[in-house]
Design a protein around this motif. Structure first.
Motif, PDB file in Angstrom:
ATOM      1  N   VAL A 194      -4.008   1.487   5.647  1.00 54.29           N
ATOM      2  CA  VAL A 194      -4.222   2.922   5.877  1.00 54.29           C
ATOM      3  C   VAL A 194      -2.911   3.644   6.141  1.00 54.29           C
ATOM      4  CG1 VAL A 194      -5.274   4.590   7.466  1.00 54.29           C
ATOM      5  CG2 VAL A 194      -6.614   2.671   6.614  1.00 54.29           C
ATOM      6  N   VAL A 195      -2.075   3.077   6.988  1.00 54.66           N
ATOM      7  CA  VAL A 195      -0.787   3.717   7.279  1.00 54.66           C
ATOM      8  C   VAL A 195       0.093   3.737   6.037  1.00 54.66           C
ATOM      9  CG1 VAL A 195       1.348   3.514   8.631  1.00 54.66           C
ATOM     10  CG2 VAL A 195      -0.859   3.211   9.744  1.00 54.66           C
ATOM     11  N   LEU A 254      -0.877   3.721   2.759  1.00 53.98           N
ATOM     12  CA  LEU A 254      -1.383   4.720   1.808  1.00 53.98           C
ATOM     13  C   LEU A 254      -1.161   6.141   2.308  1.00 53.98           C
ATOM     14  CD1 LEU A 254      -4.731   3.094   0.617  1.00 53.98           C
ATOM     15  CD2 LEU A 254      -2.666   3.465  -0.734  1.00 53.98           C
ATOM     16  N   TRP A 255      -1.460   6.352   3.578  1.00 52.79           N
ATOM     17  CA  TRP A 255      -1.275   7.689   4.155  1.00 52.79           C
ATOM     18  C   TRP A 255       0.200   8.103   4.090  1.00 52.79           C
ATOM     19  CZ3 TRP A 255       0.997   9.597   8.788  1.00 52.79           C
ATOM     20  CH2 TRP A 255       0.671  10.922   9.086  1.00 52.79           C
ATOM     21  N   GLY A 256       1.091   7.200   4.459  1.00 53.24           N
ATOM     22  CA  GLY A 256       2.517   7.512   4.417  1.00 53.24           C
ATOM     23  C   GLY A 256       3.027   7.734   3.001  1.00 53.24           C
ATOM     24  N   ILE A 293       1.160   8.757   0.280  1.00 51.69           N
ATOM     25  CA  ILE A 293       0.542   9.913  -0.382  1.00 51.69           C
ATOM     26  C   ILE A 293       0.973  11.227   0.282  1.00 51.69           C
ATOM     27  CG2 ILE A 293      -1.656  11.070  -0.855  1.00 51.69           C
ATOM     28  CD1 ILE A 293      -2.844   8.271  -1.293  1.00 51.69           C
ATOM     29  N   PHE A 294       1.004  11.233   1.616  1.00 46.96           N
ATOM     30  CA  PHE A 294       1.347  12.472   2.307  1.00 46.96           C
ATOM     31  C   PHE A 294       2.752  12.395   2.778  1.00 46.96           C
ATOM     32  CE2 PHE A 294      -3.248  11.888   2.959  1.00 46.96           C
ATOM     33  CZ  PHE A 294      -3.683  12.995   2.269  1.00 46.96           C
ATOM     34  N   GLY A 318       0.672   4.219  -2.698  1.00 47.56           N
ATOM     35  CA  GLY A 318       0.569   5.619  -2.294  1.00 47.56           C
ATOM     36  C   GLY A 318       1.672   6.476  -2.892  1.00 47.56           C
ATOM     37  N   SER A 339       0.830  -1.213   0.000  1.00 46.85           N
ATOM     38  CA  SER A 339       0.000   0.000   0.000  1.00 46.85           C
ATOM     39  C   SER A 339       0.864   1.262   0.000  1.00 46.85           C
ATOM     40  CB  SER A 339      -0.975  -0.002   1.173  1.00 46.85           C
ATOM     41  OG  SER A 339      -0.288  -0.028   2.389  1.00 46.85           O
ATOM     42  N   TYR A 340       2.028   1.204   0.639  1.00 48.70           N
ATOM     43  CA  TYR A 340       2.953   2.347   0.630  1.00 48.70           C
ATOM     44  C   TYR A 340       3.455   2.610  -0.791  1.00 48.70           C
ATOM     45  CZ  TYR A 340       6.913   5.263   2.099  1.00 48.70           C
ATOM     46  OH  TYR A 340       7.808   6.292   2.264  1.00 48.70           O
TER      47      TYR A 340
END
Length: 114
Positions: free
Chosen positions: A106-107, A109-111, A113-114, A38, A34-35
């Motif tokens: 979630v962590v 993708l969040w990490g 993308i942002f 992202g 997912s990272y």
């Protein structure tokens, strides 16, 4: 190892491998996938500190929170129902395993993308 009630808990070798090796590897693999997604969405490069921070977080969850504080039904999954196969454990305690997956996704993708 003692649980929150002060009772001695004993994990079988199979359950130790599942709880302290397979589950962390699964969480790290899902995070890395997912990272990467992202990062591709955000057109960024890998940040090794984010990966290291997540691995430390997985260690804290799997080696400290779970066995010591009985987080995520650790005692019920690995001691009370220790004789169940991994597939049966995942069916019976799907909320805990879905939580581990969602945390990783979630962590990641969040990490990324942002």
């Amino acid at each position: 190892m003692k649980n929150i009630n002060g009772k001695e808990i004993k994990l079988s070798r199979k359950n130790k491998i599942v709880a302290f090796v397979l589950l962390p590897l699964y969480m790290i693999t899902v995070f890395l996938i997912s990272y990467t997604v992202g990062l591709e969405v955000a057109s960024k490069w890998y940040d090794s500190m984010a990966i290291v921070a997540f691995i430390i977080g997985v260690f804290v969850i799997c080696a400290i929170l779970n066995p010591i504080f009985n987080a995520f039904d650790f005692y019920d999954i690995y001691v009370v129902n220790g004789e169940l196969s991994l597939k049966e454990k995942m069916k019976k305690f799907k909320v805990a395993f879905i939580t581990f997956t969602l945390i990783s996704v979630v962590v990641g993708l969040w990490g990324g993308i942002f």
